[in-house]
Design a protein around this motif. Structure first.
Motif, PDB file in Angstrom:
ATOM      1  N   ASP A  13       0.837  -1.218   0.000  1.00 15.51           N
ATOM      2  CA  ASP A  13       0.000   0.000   0.000  1.00 15.51           C
ATOM      3  C   ASP A  13       0.864   1.257   0.000  1.00 15.51           C
ATOM      4  N   THR A  14       1.878   1.242   0.881  1.00 15.43           N
ATOM      5  CA  THR A  14       2.778   2.405   0.902  1.00 15.43           C
ATOM      6  C   THR A  14       3.568   2.488  -0.402  1.00 15.43           C
ATOM      7  N   GLU A  16       2.721   1.519  -3.290  1.00 13.34           N
ATOM      8  CA  GLU A  16       1.856   2.008  -4.366  1.00 13.34           C
ATOM      9  C   GLU A  16       1.663   3.529  -4.259  1.00 13.34           C
ATOM     10  N   ALA A  17       1.470   4.004  -3.022  1.00 16.12           N
ATOM     11  CA  ALA A  17       1.280   5.451  -2.851  1.00 16.12           C
ATOM     12  C   ALA A  17       2.535   6.212  -3.301  1.00 16.12           C
ATOM     13  N   ILE A  18       3.709   5.647  -3.026  1.00 11.81           N
ATOM     14  CA  ILE A  18       4.949   6.314  -3.457  1.00 11.81           C
ATOM     15  C   ILE A  18       5.035   6.308  -4.982  1.00 11.81           C
ATOM     16  N   LEU A  20       2.605   6.193  -7.051  1.00 13.78           N
ATOM     17  CA  LEU A  20       1.595   7.125  -7.582  1.00 13.78           C
ATOM     18  C   LEU A  20       2.065   8.576  -7.421  1.00 13.78           C
ATOM     19  N   GLU A  21       2.759   8.855  -6.321  1.00 15.34           N
ATOM     20  CA  GLU A  21       3.251  10.218  -6.120  1.00 15.34           C
ATOM     21  C   GLU A  21       4.332  10.541  -7.153  1.00 15.34           C
ATOM     22  N   ARG A  24       2.538  11.207 -10.224  1.00 12.37           N
ATOM     23  CA  ARG A  24       1.868  12.519 -10.163  1.00 12.37           C
ATOM     24  C   ARG A  24       2.876  13.629 -10.457  1.00 12.37           C
TER      25      ARG A  24
END
Ligand SMILES: Cc1ncc(COP(=O)(O)O)c(C=O)c1O
Length: 416
Positions: A13-14, A16-18, A20-21, A24
């Motif tokens: 989860d973490t 993936e968030a990294i 995605l950032e 972005r």
């Protein structure tokens, strides 16, 4: 064994968030004036095993064993900053710009002492004495402002205010003031009333390091900064001071305000300062200012109202009230964000709306300049920003701008 597995395996989860950032950042145009993209070298230093090391104290004088290599790193960061800024003494341990300011306040002020600083809605910073911040709660703070007509700091008013209020410390420096500070004048005013002068160069650290912005080092006993903005040296803070305050500053930072330094961030600072001491960085800093001036030129040509009419540095502050009385800063931020242009809402001098709504947007050039944008690309971006603000409900315009943003991001990858 979990210890040896990747982030992806341990914590998808973490991870993936990294991812995605990162995506972005690659796929949008970052125009937040306080942000930038650090180099791979700085990323590597900050993501290193130095995060494991306790190093309370200073090089050669630590409270922990095994500090020989982190000593080297901290000494490199100090030496490089000393050379870049020409300061007598440098402390590279503050975790952030706010903690750098805390270090200065703790070194020379007692609770209840007086600070004179630039008002938040006129471009100042929370850590300069705002009542929601420790600085406004511990000290007796009054603020100077910009001239409502010109948008420039009114130095005569500042001087009169200082004589009446008799502060112990005057703070120069800002988050959203688009003009150079007259550090010498503020230093003279401080001297004349026996006050200290703290120049907070958080935003312009890179411009000063590169010599494209005047330096306060000769005119202020204390200079603080962030290391992750225009200087691209990774997240953190820095304090420079005259030799006579060196011990006070060092003990105000540790043990006064902080415990163990973030040695991985100190390593980022060392690497970033090495990069900042190159011709390539000097060219970058010059281009960053040229790009902000191009933004200002296009905005002015298209009839927007800019605080102070333009810029001397890496940001412009758009006062939306004249050109777009019905669009708040918050709405402008959202409209632009929807097409991939990331700015922040910002209060403007004479602000009547809340800081969560505001009547302005702050637009910066550091990150786009890091991507390689020059005049031509900046003109396109600035024009398209105005197109969006002029046509807040026109989906065709928004989708045209979003396509342009996409094309520019692909043409100018950050890490790709
Ligand atoms: C003038 C000024 N000082 C201090 C800071 C605080 O820096 P940090 O966010 O690293 O605490 C900022 C951040 O934007 C700033 O603009």
């Amino acid at each position: 064994m979990a210890f040896k597995q990747s982030l992806d395996e341990i914590d998808p989860d973490t991870a993936e968030a990294i991812d995605l950032e990162r995506e972005r950042q690659e796929s949008t145009l970052g125009m937040i004036a306080s942000e930038n993209h650090v180099s791979n070298a700085v990323l590597e230093a900050q993501g290193s095993v130095l995060t494991n090391k306790y190093a309370e104290g200073y090089p050669g004088n630590r409270y922990y064993g095994g500090c020989q290599h982190v000593d080297t790193v901290e000494e490199l960061a100090i030496e490089r900053a000393t050379e870049l800024f020409g300061a007598d003494h440098v402390n590279v341990q503050p975790h952030s710009g706010t903690q750098a300011n805390m270090g200065v306040y703790f070194s020379v002020l007692n609770p209840g002492d007086k600070i004179l600083s630039l008002s938040l809605s006129h471009g100042g910073h929370l850590s300069h004495g705002h009542n929601v911040n420790f600085s406004g709660q511990l000290y007796d703070v009054e603020q100077y402002e910009v001239d409502p007509e010109t948008g420039y700091i009114d130095y005569d008013e500042l001087e009169n205010h200082a004589r009446e209020f008799e502060p112990d410390l005057i703070v120069s420096g800002s988050s959203a003031y688009p003009r150079e500070f007259e550090y010498e004048r503020i230093g003279d005013i401080a001297d004349s009333i026996d006050a200290h002068h703290l120049a907070d160069i958080a935003h312009v650290t890179g411009l000063i390091a590169a010599g494209v912005h005047r330096s306060p080092v000769e005119h202020a006993e204390f200079v603080t900064g962030s290391t992750h903005k225009t200087i691209r040296a990774g997240r953190g803070g820095i304090i420079m001071c005259e030799e006579e305050f060196a011990d006070d500053i060092d003990s105000a930072v540790f043990p006064g305000a902080q415990g163990g330094p973030l040695m991985h961030n100190v390593a980022g600072k060392a690497a970033g300062f090495a990069e900042a001491n190159t011709d390539e960085f000097a060219d970058y800093a010059e281009q960053m200012v040229a790009n902000a001036k191009t933004l200002a030129d296009v905005f002015n040509d298209r009839g927007l109202s800019l605080v102070s009419g333009g810029t001397d540095k890496h940001l412009v502050l758009v006062d939306l009230r004249k050109s777009y009385p019905d669009i708040t800063g918050k709405e402008a931020e959202e409209l632009l964000s929807d097409v991939g242009i990331i700015v922040n809402k910002n209060t403007v001098p004479g602000e009547t709306r809340s800081p969560m709504v505001t009547s302005g947007i702050r637009v910066g050039s550091p990150a786009l300049t890091t991507r390689g944008f020059e005049k031509g690309e900046i003109e396109i971006v600035a024009d398209q920003m105005v197109d969006v603000l002029d046509n807040p409900e026109d989906e065709d315009v928004h989708s045209r701008v979003a396509s342009t943003v996409e094309r520019l991001c692909e043409e100018f990858p950050i890490y790709g």
